[in-house]
Design a protein around this motif. Sequence first.
Motif, short mmCIF file in Angstrom:
data_model
loop_
_atom_site.label_atom_id
_atom_site.label_comp_id
_atom_site.label_asym_id
_atom_site.label_seq_id
_atom_site.Cartn_x
_atom_site.Cartn_y
_atom_site.Cartn_z
N ARG A 349 5.02 11.33 -2.55
CA ARG A 349 3.79 10.59 -2.29
C ARG A 349 3.96 9.15 -2.73
NH1 ARG A 349 -0.63 13.14 -0.73
NH2 ARG A 349 -2.00 11.50 -1.53
N GLY A 350 3.63 8.24 -1.80
CA GLY A 350 3.76 6.83 -2.10
C GLY A 350 2.41 6.18 -2.35
N ASN A 351 2.19 5.03 -1.73
CA ASN A 351 0.98 4.26 -1.89
C ASN A 351 0.30 4.06 -0.54
OD1 ASN A 351 1.43 3.12 -4.87
ND2 ASN A 351 3.37 3.00 -3.78
N TYR A 352 -0.94 3.64 -0.56
CA TYR A 352 -1.63 3.28 0.67
C TYR A 352 -1.50 1.78 0.89
CZ TYR A 352 -5.19 2.10 4.04
OH TYR A 352 -5.85 1.60 5.13
N TRP A 353 -1.05 1.40 2.11
CA TRP A 353 -0.86 0.00 2.47
C TRP A 353 -1.72 -0.31 3.69
CZ3 TRP A 353 2.49 -2.33 -0.93
CH2 TRP A 353 3.35 -1.48 -1.63
N SER A 354 -2.63 -1.26 3.55
CA SER A 354 -3.54 -1.54 4.66
C SER A 354 -2.82 -2.09 5.88
CB SER A 354 -4.63 -2.53 4.22
OG SER A 354 -4.06 -3.75 3.77
N GLY A 355 -1.62 -2.63 5.70
CA GLY A 355 -0.87 -3.17 6.83
C GLY A 355 0.12 -2.20 7.47
N TYR A 356 0.13 -0.96 7.01
CA TYR A 356 1.08 0.01 7.55
C TYR A 356 0.65 0.44 8.96
CZ TYR A 356 3.85 4.29 7.98
OH TYR A 356 4.71 5.26 8.41
N MET A 357 1.62 0.42 9.89
CA MET A 357 1.31 0.72 11.29
C MET A 357 2.03 1.97 11.79
SD MET A 357 -0.77 -1.72 12.00
CE MET A 357 -0.88 -1.65 13.78
N GLN A 369 7.39 6.88 8.88
CA GLN A 369 8.35 5.79 8.72
C GLN A 369 8.13 5.09 7.39
OE1 GLN A 369 8.09 2.86 11.81
NE2 GLN A 369 9.84 1.65 11.09
N ARG A 370 9.23 4.78 6.71
CA ARG A 370 9.09 4.09 5.43
C ARG A 370 8.37 2.76 5.63
NH1 ARG A 370 14.80 3.16 5.70
NH2 ARG A 370 15.07 4.74 4.09
N TYR A 371 7.73 2.30 4.54
CA TYR A 371 7.04 1.02 4.58
C TYR A 371 7.78 0.02 3.71
CZ TYR A 371 3.46 -2.56 4.19
OH TYR A 371 2.78 -3.76 4.23
N GLN A 372 8.00 -1.16 4.27
CA GLN A 372 8.63 -2.25 3.55
C GLN A 372 7.61 -3.39 3.48
OE1 GLN A 372 12.05 -3.89 5.52
NE2 GLN A 372 12.48 -5.38 3.91
N PRO A 373 7.01 -3.63 2.31
CA PRO A 373 5.95 -4.63 2.25
C PRO A 373 6.42 -6.05 2.52
CG PRO A 373 6.46 -3.80 0.06
CD PRO A 373 7.19 -2.93 1.02
N ASN A 374 7.69 -6.34 2.30
CA ASN A 374 8.21 -7.68 2.53
C ASN A 374 9.54 -7.59 3.25
OD1 ASN A 374 7.19 -7.83 -0.75
ND2 ASN A 374 6.07 -8.95 0.82
N ASP A 375 9.70 -8.44 4.25
CA ASP A 375 10.98 -8.47 4.94
C ASP A 375 11.86 -9.59 4.40
OD1 ASP A 375 9.99 -10.84 6.03
OD2 ASP A 375 9.35 -9.87 7.89
N SER A 376 13.00 -9.76 5.02
CA SER A 376 13.97 -10.75 4.54
C SER A 376 13.42 -12.16 4.62
CB SER A 376 15.27 -10.65 5.36
OG SER A 376 15.84 -9.38 5.22
N MET A 421 -1.46 7.64 4.53
CA MET A 421 -2.19 7.22 5.72
C MET A 421 -3.63 6.83 5.42
SD MET A 421 0.09 7.34 8.05
CE MET A 421 -0.95 7.04 9.49
N GLN A 422 -4.18 7.34 4.33
CA GLN A 422 -5.56 7.03 3.95
C GLN A 422 -5.59 6.54 2.50
OE1 GLN A 422 -8.18 7.08 6.00
NE2 GLN A 422 -6.90 7.83 7.69
N PRO A 423 -6.50 5.62 2.19
CA PRO A 423 -6.59 5.16 0.80
C PRO A 423 -7.02 6.29 -0.12
CG PRO A 423 -8.44 4.33 2.10
CD PRO A 423 -7.49 4.95 3.07
N ILE A 424 -6.57 6.24 -1.33
CA ILE A 424 -6.97 7.22 -2.33
C ILE A 424 -8.38 6.89 -2.81
CG2 ILE A 424 -4.59 7.51 -3.11
CD1 ILE A 424 -5.58 5.93 -5.68
N THR A 425 -9.04 7.84 -3.42
CA THR A 425 -10.31 7.61 -4.09
C THR A 425 -10.01 7.27 -5.54
OG1 THR A 425 -11.47 9.16 -2.66
CG2 THR A 425 -12.50 8.63 -4.77
N VAL A 426 -10.47 6.09 -5.96
CA VAL A 426 -10.27 5.70 -7.35
C VAL A 426 -11.33 6.42 -8.17
CG1 VAL A 426 -10.14 3.79 -8.97
CG2 VAL A 426 -9.37 3.47 -6.62
#
Length: 455
Positions: A349-357, A369-376, A421-426
């Motif tokens: 289990r990873g994190n929720y990223w609002s920009g993940y497509m 598919q893995r998520y990479q928050p920053n590219d080169s 795919m969905q944000p967690i509940t804090v």
Amino acid sequence: MLKMAHVFARFMMLCTLVFSHPLIAATWTINSSSELAAKLLTANAGDTLTLLPAHYLGQFEINKALTLTGHEGAIIDAQGSGCAIKIAANNVTIDGLIIQNWGADLYERNAGILIDENTANIAIKHNQLHGDGFGIRADHSQALTISHNHISGNSQLHILDRGDGIYLNRVEQALIEFNHIKQVRDGVYIESSKGSLVTNNRFYQQQYGIHYMYSENDEAYGNYSQDVSGGFAIMSSKSVYLHHNWAQNATEYGVLLNITNGARIEYNVLHNIHNPQGDATLGNEGRAIFIYGALDNEIHGNEFARSDIGIAMAMGGEKNRIYGNNFIDNLIQVKYVGDELLQWSQQGRGNYWSGYMGWDHGQDGIGDQRYQPNDSMDKLFWRYPEAKFLMNSPIVSLLRWVESQLAVLSATGIYDDFPLMQPITVENVSNPLFDDVVHHQPNTDLIAKSEFADE
């Protein structure tokens, strides 16, 4: 000789009976400054001094176990110098006073209430304090309760020239709860201390809400920081449990981990951390959480949202566990310029990223598919900010697209192989209003539940 011995024995027995019998505590009503000064000298341990509505001018010292309380309108005014009240005894309570106009000399420990060294079992509750120096300061003490106070500093002073609202140095087992603190340097500053519990306090218009230095085994929950430079700063400390807190509208960061080990940062809400004068070339953008040289910390269940940067990491902050967090609509989700390849997930289990497509063909709530928050290109511009005018050029857009299509795994950077795919509940974070209370049993047995918590 036998008679003298018998008389002496009876005398000693009488002394034992007299001095072992508890004295009946008295309550004294005070209505002038001179009477207060005199009664502090003559009252017996265990007595209560009740102040009638009046101005009590000067500096006062408590050197025996007393309760000092007041009717509405009882004001202690230090007349611009020194400490309004100095506590130099154990088992002292100060309750229901207005304390104002103490000195501004921080090197001389000027404070509204100064708790002197080697004291214990002090309770400061239901007071209003307004002045230039420290609101409440304690040095080398233990078993303090600071509860339900309103503390305000002098907004006309530079923020670093003000005293802290509550300053603890080498204090063990402090309970700080339900205080409202504004316009000071730091709301609660804890240095070289152990076992503090800071809960359900409100901090406004200051440098940091809670600031730990060289501290250990501390816990903080239910606290709210707004319009501050930083919400919660943990520096050169270990085993701090920071959970279920809220910070918003800060300019530097929501949480700072600076050379800190073994901390747990869980279920905190950090919103709108934005520096209007932030500049990438200076590295002073607002960061929901900033990790600097911090190791072996767990960062889980938090929400980092609508900030300049979600997480910024630098100078050896790689060895931490970061998973199960929400990264929502930050201008930059993660800023990491380092030499390692880091995986931000745990047990699938990873994190929720609002920009993940990505897609979730397995319908298990985990992206395929893995998520990479920053590219080169991001990392290139961070290293060479003078080239940022190229960020929106067609060639950069083309290079970003090519990299995303090839799914190139670089040798350094942040990756999340199991993006949510969905944000967690804090969980169990209250609406940030002063009257709201977050109820948690302390995670450790560092300190007992306060008797004032339900007042």
